[in-house]
Design an enzyme around this catalytic site. Structure first.
Site, PDB file in Angstrom:
ATOM      1  N   HIS A 121       0.978  -1.267   0.080  1.00  0.00           N
ATOM      2  CA  HIS A 121       0.090   0.082   0.075  1.00  0.00           C
ATOM      3  C   HIS A 121       0.718   1.210  -0.081  1.00  0.00           C
ATOM      4  O   HIS A 121       2.012   1.327   0.597  1.00  0.00           O
ATOM      5  CB  HIS A 121      -0.962  -0.103   1.206  1.00  0.00           C
ATOM      6  CG  HIS A 121      -0.245  -0.155   2.512  1.00  0.00           C
ATOM      7  ND1 HIS A 121       0.292   1.138   3.019  1.00  0.00           N
ATOM      8  CD2 HIS A 121       0.011  -1.180   3.467  1.00  0.00           C
ATOM      9  CE1 HIS A 121       0.834   0.534   4.228  1.00  0.00           C
ATOM     10  NE2 HIS A 121       0.816  -0.570   4.459  1.00  0.00           N
ATOM     11  N   ASP A 122       0.269   2.266  -0.866  1.00  0.00           N
ATOM     12  CA  ASP A 122       1.011   3.530  -0.809  1.00  0.00           C
ATOM     13  C   ASP A 122       2.313   3.643  -1.452  1.00  0.00           C
ATOM     14  O   ASP A 122       2.871   4.788  -1.320  1.00  0.00           O
ATOM     15  CB  ASP A 122       0.839   4.189   0.415  1.00  0.00           C
ATOM     16  CG  ASP A 122      -0.362   4.255   1.154  1.00  0.00           C
ATOM     17  OD1 ASP A 122      -1.426   4.880   0.608  1.00  0.00           O
ATOM     18  OD2 ASP A 122      -0.587   3.469   2.311  1.00  0.00           O
ATOM     19  N   GLY A 139       5.136  -0.941   2.472  1.00  0.00           N
ATOM     20  CA  GLY A 139       4.209   0.148   2.394  1.00  0.00           C
ATOM     21  C   GLY A 139       5.035   1.446   2.242  1.00  0.00           C
ATOM     22  O   GLY A 139       5.912   1.621   3.197  1.00  0.00           O
TER      23      GLY A 139
END
Length: 261
Positions: A121-122, A139
């Site tokens: 994520h991200d 992440g």
């Protein structure tokens, strides 16, 4: 205009560009947007608020756009954006973003993501990036253009890897890596410059010489790592060295891998 195998499931609301090929037993979610000529080989899941750029090919058993592996995630509306002409191989996983990380995971153009690798994520991944088999990008990481991450490697959350750097196989990277750096050893040591990559990209001999001198100064100069970088910025005429200086003096949540450190 798309070719959809009878066994595939394309949910109402999905957008398919011209010439898309959706192979057997694929699932395309309702919020997904596939660009022109995207091909899903077979048994591919593309879900969530996910955009896939034109001419990208996704191979069997990849799962693209699922929710992040973050216990703080509570179902917020976040995204995954994948650029054009990527090759996403078997069993690759790429997750959407989180509210706390900006809400979007981004993948640039012309990347190669080999079998079993993970983009969390991200993460912000640039153009022409190669992530080799079974490697994991945690992440909030930033991988700039032309980075190569070797097989069975891991990049710790929040780490930045500068443009043109290369990470050797079976390496754990816990701190930022300067542009054009060469990292190897199990606990990730900055061991030189990615000279092979520089030569392949046609970087001039003068710039390579300047980069080698800059690396020596960063390794052996007086003061802190940032102090040495500032002096480099004052002295150099090479745009490549200035790029390293800007990277070192930029914002980061991590320390740096340093020469000999």
């Amino acid at each position: 205009m798309a070719q959809i195998h009878p066994s595939a499931v394309v949910e109402d609301g999905a957008t398919l560009g011209e010439g898309c090929i959706i192979g057997p037993f694929c699932l395309v979610g309702a919020q997904v947007v596939l660009g022109d000529r995207v091909e899903l080989k077979s048994h591919v899941v593309v879900t969530g608020n996910t955009t896939v750029g034109e001419d990208t090919v996704i191979f069997p058993f990849a799962v693209i756009g699922e929710i992040p592996q973050d216990l703080k995630f509570r179902g917020e509306d976040t995204r995954l954006e994948i650029g054009a002409r990527n090759r996403i191989r078997e069993h690759v996983t790429m997750n959407s973003g989180t509210e706390g990380g900006g809400g979007v995971t981004r993948i640039g153009d012309d990347g190669l993501f080999m079998a079993g690798c993970h983009i969390a994520h991200d993460a912000q991944v640039g153009n022409r990036v190669i992530v080799v088999n079974q490697s994991a990008i945690a992440g909030h990481c930033v991988l700039e253009d032309d980075v190569i991450v070797g097989g069975l490697s891991g990049v710790h959350q929040w780490v930045r890897i500068g443009r043109g750097a290369i990470i050797g196989a079976v390496t754990m990277v816990t701190n930022d890596v300067i542009p054009y750096g060469l990292v190897q050893a199990p606990r990730g040591e900055l061991d030189g410059l990615n000279l092979v990559g520089l030569k392949r990209r046609g970087v001039s001999r003068a710039d390579i010489t300047a980069l080698r001198a800059a690396f020596q100064m960063l390794a052996q100069g007086e003061g802190t790592f940032q102090d040495r970088a500032r002096r480099l910025g004052d002295e150099t005429e090479s745009d490549y060295v200035r790029e390293i200086v800007a990277f070192v003096l930029g914002d980061s949540d991590r320390h740096f891998l340093t020469p000999g450190g």
